[in-house]
Design an enzyme around this catalytic site. Structure first.
Site, PDB file in Angstrom:
ATOM      1  N   HIS A 123      -6.543  -1.518 -56.435  1.00 28.47           N
ATOM      2  CA  HIS A 123      -6.234  -1.697 -57.952  1.00 28.47           C
ATOM      3  C   HIS A 123      -6.809  -3.263 -58.203  1.00 28.47           C
ATOM      4  O   HIS A 123      -6.359  -4.213 -57.682  1.00 28.47           O
ATOM      5  CB  HIS A 123      -4.550  -1.905 -58.216  1.00 28.47           C
ATOM      6  N   MET A 147      -7.454  -6.280 -59.948  1.00 29.62           N
ATOM      7  CA  MET A 147      -6.896  -7.275 -61.036  1.00 29.62           C
ATOM      8  C   MET A 147      -8.247  -8.498 -60.966  1.00 29.62           C
ATOM      9  O   MET A 147      -7.954  -9.598 -60.583  1.00 29.62           O
ATOM     10  CB  MET A 147      -5.810  -7.609 -60.790  1.00 29.62           C
ATOM     11  N   MET A 158       0.544  -0.362 -66.426  1.00 29.42           N
ATOM     12  CA  MET A 158       1.238  -1.425 -65.862  1.00 29.42           C
ATOM     13  C   MET A 158       2.732  -1.612 -66.500  1.00 29.42           C
ATOM     14  O   MET A 158       2.683  -1.800 -67.660  1.00 29.42           O
ATOM     15  CB  MET A 158       0.401  -2.656 -65.840  1.00 29.42           C
ATOM     16  N   ASP A 209      -3.561  -4.489 -53.895  1.00 29.55           N
ATOM     17  CA  ASP A 209      -3.816  -5.270 -54.870  1.00 29.55           C
ATOM     18  C   ASP A 209      -4.973  -6.413 -54.901  1.00 29.55           C
ATOM     19  O   ASP A 209      -4.613  -7.302 -53.949  1.00 29.55           O
ATOM     20  CB  ASP A 209      -2.326  -5.871 -55.492  1.00 29.55           C
ATOM     21  N   ASP A 230       2.985   1.018 -62.237  1.00 32.83           N
ATOM     22  CA  ASP A 230       2.962  -0.112 -61.062  1.00 32.83           C
ATOM     23  C   ASP A 230       3.806  -1.183 -61.524  1.00 32.83           C
ATOM     24  O   ASP A 230       3.402  -1.703 -62.700  1.00 32.83           O
ATOM     25  CB  ASP A 230       1.452  -0.244 -60.857  1.00 32.83           C
ATOM     26  N   MET A 268      -6.898  -9.391 -56.251  1.00 35.16           N
ATOM     27  CA  MET A 268      -6.578 -10.412 -57.281  1.00 35.16           C
ATOM     28  C   MET A 268      -7.869 -11.471 -57.080  1.00 35.16           C
ATOM     29  O   MET A 268      -7.749 -11.971 -55.927  1.00 35.16           O
ATOM     30  CB  MET A 268      -5.077 -10.882 -57.157  1.00 35.16           C
ATOM     31  N   HIS A 276      -1.475   1.320 -51.456  1.00 33.84           N
ATOM     32  CA  HIS A 276      -1.911   0.398 -52.827  1.00 33.84           C
ATOM     33  C   HIS A 276      -2.411  -0.970 -52.417  1.00 33.84           C
ATOM     34  O   HIS A 276      -1.493  -1.535 -51.851  1.00 33.84           O
ATOM     35  CB  HIS A 276      -0.784   0.720 -53.892  1.00 33.84           C
TER      36      HIS A 276
HETATM   37  C1  DX5 Z   1       1.367  -6.425 -59.490  1.00 38.22           C
HETATM   38  C2  DX5 Z   1       0.886  -5.291 -58.555  1.00 38.22           C
HETATM   39  C3  DX5 Z   1       1.986  -4.378 -58.022  1.00 38.22           C
HETATM   40  C4  DX5 Z   1       2.774  -5.137 -57.080  1.00 38.22           C
HETATM   41  C5  DX5 Z   1       3.990  -4.380 -57.400  1.00 38.22           C
HETATM   42  O1  DX5 Z   1       0.438  -7.170 -60.068  1.00 38.22           O
HETATM   43  O2  DX5 Z   1      -0.146  -4.695 -59.314  1.00 38.22           O
HETATM   44  O3  DX5 Z   1       1.106  -3.389 -57.243  1.00 38.22           O
HETATM   45  O4  DX5 Z   1       2.575  -5.174 -55.725  1.00 38.22           O
HETATM   46  O5  DX5 Z   1       5.156  -4.800 -56.744  1.00 38.22           O
HETATM   47  P1  DX5 Z   1       6.793  -4.284 -57.289  1.00 38.22           P
HETATM   48  O6  DX5 Z   1       6.802  -2.816 -56.826  1.00 38.22           O
HETATM   49  O7  DX5 Z   1       7.428  -5.137 -56.007  1.00 38.22           O
HETATM   50  O8  DX5 Z   1       6.874  -4.574 -58.504  1.00 38.22           O
HETATM   51 ZN    ZN Z   2      -0.977  -2.808 -58.173  1.00 41.81          ZN
END
Ligand code: DX5
Ligand code: ZN
Length: 232
Positions: A71, A73, A142, A40, A180, A42, A38
């Site tokens: 993912h 964001m 989420m 992320d 997540d 951002m 996965h």
């Molecule tokens: C948060 C991310 C997650 C994050 C989860 O915005 O989308 O994917 O990495 O991390 P944990 O499992 O530590 O909550």
């Molecule tokens: Zn994520």
């Protein structure tokens, strides 16, 4: 286009947000027994944090022994998400809050041969999506406010998962539900019971001494508590 998610299965997706980026290749190898990695993305606008761009995702795709679950964001999903499909991500998830035309975007992504996910921040209700949920391969609920790893799981998201799973089953659709944020040995069973079948875990896996053992422990807990939703 359901290739990345056979919805009768359960999947563990470690998030590399908590990985050591100076050693990213080894960090990807550490989780090679998982189903997907996965990633992320951002943009410092949709969330107050900045991570990877499409060029880095492309390099991760090349280096990773397992498929990449992106993912996003980021704002302006309509324009940006297709770039991540072109970078080779096996599934691309955009936030409903960041898309002007989510159905048009989902169809465009499917034409690029990627599985498509739609994500909801904790305060975004799932109900407006339920009539069109078949446009997506995956719904991401989420379970923390997006932006950072290591936050605590929001128990209040469990009813949302339950309602989404009930609606998907009633319509006989094949849509995965991903959770997540704060997913760990302590919380994964409740997620599976509520109807989630794709589990993202960042700090739980990357902070473990033995990542492979953690992945298999999470997989066993999910299987023991969620099989009744997904068995055919
Ligand atoms: C948060 C991310 C997650 C994050 C989860 O915005 O989308 O994917 O990495 O991390 P944990 O499992 O530590 O909550
Ligand atoms: Zn994520």
């Amino acid at each position: 286009m359901n290739s990345a998610y056979a919805t009768d299965g359960q999947y563990i997706h470690p998030s590399i947000l908590n990985a050591d980026f100076m050693r990213i290749g080894e960090e990807l190898d550490r989780i090679s027994s998982a189903d997907s990695v996965h990633v992320d993305v951002m943009d410092n606008h949709f969330v107050p944090n900045l991570t990877f761009g499409a060029a880095m995702v492309e390099q991760i795709v090349e280096r990773s022994p397992i498929p990449v679950d992106a993912h996003l964001m980021i704002e302006d999903a309509d324009r940006q998400a297709p770039v991540f499909a072109e970078a080779g991500a096996s599934s691309v998830t955009f936030h409903l809050e960041a898309a002007a035309a989510p159905i048009r975007l989902a169809r465009e992504l499917r034409r690029k041969n990627t599985a498509v996910g739609v994500a909801l921040r904790p305060a975004t209700p799932v109900e407006p999506l339920l009539d069109v949920i078949g446009e997506f391969d995956m719904l991401l609920v989420m379970t923390v406010e997006p932006g950072f790893g290591g936050q605590s799981f929001l128990e209040t998201m469990l009813p949302k998962i339950r309602r989404a799973r009930a609606a998907i089953s009633e319509s006989n659709l094949q849509v995965s539900i991903q959770v997540d944020g704060g997913v760990s040995r302590e919380t994964i069973e409740r997620c599976a019971e509520a109807g989630a079948n794709v589990f993202v875990a960042g700090s739980a896996i990357y902070r473990a001494h033995d990542a492979a053992a953690e992945i298999s422990a999470l997989r066993d807990l999910a299987a023991a508590h969620g099989a009744h939703h997904n068995g055919h």
